[in-house]
Design a protein around this motif. Structure first.
Motif, mmCIF file in Angstrom:
data_model
loop_
_atom_site.group_PDB
_atom_site.id
_atom_site.type_symbol
_atom_site.label_atom_id
_atom_site.label_comp_id
_atom_site.label_asym_id
_atom_site.label_seq_id
_atom_site.Cartn_x
_atom_site.Cartn_y
_atom_site.Cartn_z
ATOM 1 N N SER A 65 0.813 -1.218 0.000
ATOM 2 C CA SER A 65 0.000 0.000 0.000
ATOM 3 C C SER A 65 0.845 1.267 0.000
ATOM 4 O O SER A 65 0.442 2.279 -0.585
ATOM 5 N N PHE A 66 2.016 1.237 0.629
ATOM 6 C CA PHE A 66 2.872 2.419 0.655
ATOM 7 C C PHE A 66 3.220 2.885 -0.758
ATOM 8 O O PHE A 66 3.326 4.085 -1.016
ATOM 9 N N LEU A 68 1.351 2.728 -3.403
ATOM 10 C CA LEU A 68 0.182 3.148 -4.186
ATOM 11 C C LEU A 68 0.290 4.585 -4.679
ATOM 12 O O LEU A 68 -0.117 4.892 -5.802
ATOM 13 N N SER A 69 0.839 5.467 -3.857
ATOM 14 C CA SER A 69 0.924 6.885 -4.253
ATOM 15 C C SER A 69 1.770 7.075 -5.498
ATOM 16 O O SER A 69 1.373 7.793 -6.420
ATOM 17 N N ASN A 102 -0.856 4.269 6.560
ATOM 18 C CA ASN A 102 -2.167 4.812 6.184
ATOM 19 C C ASN A 102 -2.117 6.323 6.001
ATOM 20 O O ASN A 102 -2.695 6.859 5.049
ATOM 21 N N VAL A 105 -0.122 7.117 2.751
ATOM 22 C CA VAL A 105 -0.874 6.787 1.536
ATOM 23 C C VAL A 105 -2.008 7.784 1.316
ATOM 24 O O VAL A 105 -2.201 8.277 0.204
#
Length: 166
Positions: A65-66, A68-69, A102, A105
């Motif tokens: 997830s990190f 994703l940006s 979180n 992101v």
């Protein structure tokens, strides 16, 4: 509203724009793949259900997830992409890593949207445990992927309204 009180797959579809000629990127975190694959399936099927063409949907995978940006940024910078949907799952666990991930992101995806002027949708689950994630990835609380896709569609409709206002 907490998803315990609202099903993520139930939303208003009033006044949705025509998305036949819109192009979507879906960026999917590989970490927690059981959950993120279900999120992807929900987002993909929702886009198709409301008019997107298969050839106008592209998928990109990132390790976690990190990332994703940055993945979202690369897609959003492409002229032919109209909206980006970022899908991931960060489960709380025993350490505070989830707080840092979180926040990073959410801030990163917000920045990508603001910098590109395109809808960049936060479809990241932040549950306390695996069961809560499953419940929100097609389980008893619906599918966050569905919600993320409909959000992208609605934001494209708002963008169209803003830019056509005279």
């Amino acid at each position: 509203m907490a998803s315990e009180l609202k099903n993520l797959s139930v939303f208003s579809t009033d006044n949705l724009p025509d998305i036949r000629h819109r192009r979507f990127a879906i960026v999917v975190a590989e970490w927690n793949a059981e959950v993120t694959e279900a999120l992807f399936e929900g987002a993909y099927q929702t886009l198709l259900q409301y008019g997107a063409l298969t050839e106008n949907i592209v998928r990109g995978n990132v390790p976690g997830s990190f990332e994703l940006s940055l993945g979202a940024s690369w897609f959003a910078q492409r002229d032919e992409i109209d909206a980006v949907i970022a899908l991931g799952c960060v489960i709380q666990g025993e350490t505070k890593h989830n707080d840092y991930i979180n926040h990073a992101v959410a801030q990163g995806l917000t920045n990508v949207g603001l910098q590109t002027g395109k809808p960049v949708i936060f479809g990241v689950l932040t549950p306390n445990n695996q069961q809560q994630a499953i419940d929100r990835a097609g389980g008893i609380h619906g599918n966050k992927g569905d919600e993320a896709a409909i959000t992208a569609i609605k934001m494209l409709g708002l963008q169209q309204q803003v830019y056509s206002f005279k």
